[in-house]
Write a protein that holds these residues in place. Structure first.
Motif, short mmCIF file in Angstrom:
data_model
loop_
_atom_site.label_atom_id
_atom_site.label_comp_id
_atom_site.label_asym_id
_atom_site.label_seq_id
_atom_site.Cartn_x
_atom_site.Cartn_y
_atom_site.Cartn_z
N CYS A 34 -3.59 4.64 -3.92
CA CYS A 34 -2.88 3.95 -3.90
C CYS A 34 -1.11 5.48 -3.12
O CYS A 34 -0.72 5.71 -3.27
N SER A 35 -2.44 7.14 -3.44
CA SER A 35 -1.83 8.71 -3.26
C SER A 35 -1.93 8.36 -1.68
O SER A 35 -0.68 9.13 -1.55
N HIS A 47 3.03 3.18 -5.57
CA HIS A 47 2.93 3.20 -7.59
C HIS A 47 1.50 2.80 -7.84
O HIS A 47 1.53 2.19 -8.28
N ARG A 50 1.16 5.28 -0.69
CA ARG A 50 2.30 6.20 -1.62
C ARG A 50 2.50 4.73 -1.79
O ARG A 50 3.43 4.39 -2.37
N GLN A 107 -0.77 -2.79 -0.81
CA GLN A 107 0.67 -2.32 -1.51
C GLN A 107 1.61 -4.42 -2.40
O GLN A 107 1.37 -4.48 -3.06
#
Length: 224
Positions: A146-147, A152, A150, A106
């Protein structure tokens, strides 16, 4: 503070001469090619879930000269399974100390977004497309992680050139040995360590240039 390696390559007199000789390269549809090759957590015996990116390298390749202008490179701290397996280290050469204390994915995505902005890629000043060796990096690995966390996923990661497909189009056969097969087919000497993300990027960049020298005009091969 995290330190992300960004290498700026200044053009020497020799490189300027090489640029002049590259005037015969075909005009491309993109100003820049962004060569990307992730390394991720893995094991030989069991499937690691979720699999996490541990090396995030990108080369900025000039679409006229096919020379590398800038490198973005950072190791990434995995969080769900923070300890690397011996198999992963043996395969990639990435040791535990290289990822400990590094930015998470992230955080890396935010750092990379800033780099993209600094390079002029986000304001429409120039066109670009990612280049990968296969579809795994941007079709499976990055979207999947990413999924899961969570995070973007920017739109610019959803279009790329799978250089294996381009190699097949230009050379008339699909590379059975992936990266090493393409290098062999183009008579290019392998550089560095196979499965080191940054070294794989540099070898992919050499393949990209060799295909351009054979008259290839690159087109995206996949869009999410």
């Amino acid at each position: 503070m995290y330190t992300v390696h960004t290498l700026f390559v200044e053009m020497s007199t020799g490189a300027q001469a090489a640029t002049a000789s590259n005037n015969s390269l075909p005009a491309q549809n993109f100003d820049f090619f962004l060569v990307l090759d992730f390394e991720a957590t893995c094991d030989s015996a069991t499937k690691i879930v979720p699999q996490e990116i541990i090396e995030f390298p990108v080369l900025k390749i000039n679409g006229k000269t096919f020379e590398t202008e800038t490198e973005f490179h950072t190791y990434v701290q995995p969080t769900a399974n923070p300890r690397l397996t011996p198999f992963c280290t043996e395969l990639t050469g990435i040791t535990q100390d290289k990822v400990d204390g590094k930015p998470t994915l992230q955080e890396t995505m935010k750092i990379f977004e800033k780099w993209m902005e600094e390079q002029g890629f986000l304001d429409g000043r120039c066109s670009f497309v990612f280049v990968t060796c296969g579809d795994w990096d941007l079709k499976t690995m990055l979207p999947g992680q990413c999924s899961h966390f969570r995070i973007h996923l920017p739109q610019y990661f959803k279009t790329w050139i799978n250089i294996k497909r381009t190699f097949q189009h230009v050379m008339g056969q699909y590379p059975k040995e992936d990266l090493m097969g393409m290098l062999k087919g183009l008579s290019i000497t392998h550089q560095g360590r196979h499965h080191s993300g940054i070294d794989d990027c540099r070898n992919i960049a050499n393949i990209l240039k060799a295909l351009a020298e054979r008259g290839c005009i690159f087109q995206p091969t996949y869009r999410l």
